[in-house]
Structure formats: C-alpha cells, structure tokens
Design a protein around this motif. Structure first.
Motif, PDB file in Angstrom:
ATOM      1  N   ILE A  82       1.097  -1.224  -0.084  1.00 23.19           N
ATOM      2  CA  ILE A  82      -0.284  -0.095  -0.029  1.00 23.19           C
ATOM      3  C   ILE A  82       0.924   0.830  -0.048  1.00 23.19           C
ATOM      4  N   THR A  83       0.911   2.006  -0.673  1.00 23.41           N
ATOM      5  CA  THR A  83       1.771   3.537  -0.777  1.00 23.41           C
ATOM      6  C   THR A  83       1.206   4.314  -1.329  1.00 23.41           C
ATOM      7  N   ARG A  84       0.063   4.445  -1.034  1.00 24.49           N
ATOM      8  CA  ARG A  84      -0.543   6.088  -0.453  1.00 24.49           C
ATOM      9  C   ARG A  84      -1.599   5.787  -0.564  1.00 24.49           C
ATOM     10  N   TYR A  85      -2.561   6.820   0.914  1.00 27.22           N
ATOM     11  CA  TYR A  85      -4.077   6.831   0.816  1.00 27.22           C
ATOM     12  C   TYR A  85      -4.228   8.270   1.142  1.00 27.22           C
ATOM     13  N   SER A  86      -5.245   8.508   1.002  1.00 27.06           N
ATOM     14  CA  SER A  86      -5.902   9.861   0.840  1.00 27.06           C
ATOM     15  C   SER A  86      -7.212   9.818   1.279  1.00 27.06           C
ATOM     16  N   ARG A  87      -7.950  10.771   2.041  1.00 27.02           N
ATOM     17  CA  ARG A  87      -9.102  11.544   2.082  1.00 27.02           C
ATOM     18  C   ARG A  87      -9.289  12.482   1.393  1.00 27.02           C
ATOM     19  N   ASP A  88     -10.447  12.916   0.401  1.00 28.25           N
ATOM     20  CA  ASP A  88      -9.959  14.412  -0.150  1.00 28.25           C
ATOM     21  C   ASP A  88     -11.939  14.862   0.033  1.00 28.25           C
ATOM     22  N   ALA A  89     -12.156  15.939   0.748  1.00 24.95           N
ATOM     23  CA  ALA A  89     -13.235  16.707  -0.583  1.00 24.95           C
ATOM     24  C   ALA A  89     -13.597  15.664  -1.845  1.00 24.95           C
ATOM     25  N   TYR A  90     -14.600  15.654  -1.674  1.00 25.60           N
ATOM     26  CA  TYR A  90     -15.403  15.485  -3.388  1.00 25.60           C
ATOM     27  C   TYR A  90     -16.839  16.331  -3.586  1.00 25.60           C
ATOM     28  N   THR A  91     -17.733  16.083  -3.069  1.00 25.14           N
ATOM     29  CA  THR A  91     -18.882  17.347  -3.197  1.00 25.14           C
ATOM     30  C   THR A  91     -18.674  18.515  -2.336  1.00 25.14           C
TER      31      THR A  91
END
Length: 161
Positions: A82-91
């Motif tokens: 697992i190289t990357r995890y992100s949580r971002d606003a979508y709407t």
C-alpha cells in the motif's frame, strides 16, 4: 421456407462465432494455489493491510479459480504494498459544506510464481470510494476503494485483464 432457412443460417452463424471462453487459471501462469500475505503499509493509515488482506482472501476464495493456501504450500504469492492513502472532499453543498468524501488507495501488486521465481504480472493500481459525510463513515469509503482494488487484482490474476 425462406424464413426457416434464414433463421437456421442465423443460428449457425451465432453458434460458430461464439467460441468457448474460459476463466481458467492460465492468466496466472498455471498457478493453482496462491498465498496472500499481509500487505506492506507505506502509509500512516492504520488497519489498511488487514482490510485489504481480508478482502483479497475472500474474493479469491469466492471466485474459486485459484485456491488460497498458506505460503509454505503455495505455487504463487500475491505481494501487495500500500503506497498511498488519501481522503479528500469530493462534493460540496451550496453553502460550501462537504457532502461527500473520496478515499483513494494506491497499491503496487505483483503475482510471483514461487517455483520459477518469476513475476507473472506486476502493476501499480489505484482506486477510490465515495462516502456521504452525513450518513456514512470514512471506513465505508475505504471499503469501497478496497473492493474495487481487490476486483482489479482478481481480474488481473485469473482473467488476465
């Protein structure tokens, strides 16, 4: 009579054009048994390796094309990082409040033929899961992303897609 001949010709054409298609383990280089060790986690997100490992094992067992076994008896080994995890606003709402978030997970995956010590396939994969900020949790987004990744790995391994 003419209609019957046309119908017979159409059926014959369809019969001959539809060859046999199989989801045999040939895409996996003849591997019939596979080990799925706990993925390496290069992110700071706790619990991702366990979730990914559990889902990978379940999907391979359900598919039943390749048998999941311990490493000691496996012909193949599925290695995942697992190289990357992100949580971002979508709407966003009209008031600029976040309505949905996107959880994105990047992995490096490869299938190794243990007997020949050759890589059957190797690929960087990425997918995301969307969840509602008002009625769901980040865990829901993670699981959706993992389900998509797991299906990519399964298809790559048993179907060659």
């Amino acid at each position: 009579m003419k209609t019957a001949l046309l119908l017979a010709a159409a059926v014959a054409a369809l019969s001959f054009s539809c060859g046999v298609y199989t989801f045999s383990p040939s895409a996996a280089g003849g591997i019939k048994t596979i080990a799925i060790p706990l993925p390496e986690n290069q992110t700071t997100e706790y619990g991702l390796p366990e979730l990914l490992s559990r889902e990978l094992s379940q999907v391979f067992v359900a598919d039943n094309t390749i048998k999941v076994v311990p490493e000691a008896g496996a012909e193949g080994k599925l290695e995942v990082i697992i190289t990357r995890y992100s949580r971002d606003a979508y709407t966003f709402s009209a008031g600029e409040q976040v309505q949905e978030y996107s959880c994105k997970i990047d992995i490096k995956a490869r299938l190794l033929n243990v007997k020949s010590d050759k890589v059957v396939w190797s690929e960087n994969l990425s997918d995301f899961g969307i969840y509602s900020s008002s009625s769901e949790t980040e865990e829901d987004g993670k699981l959706r992303a993992i389900e998509k990744l797991v299906n990519q790995v399964l298809n790559k391994t048993v179907k060659g897609w």
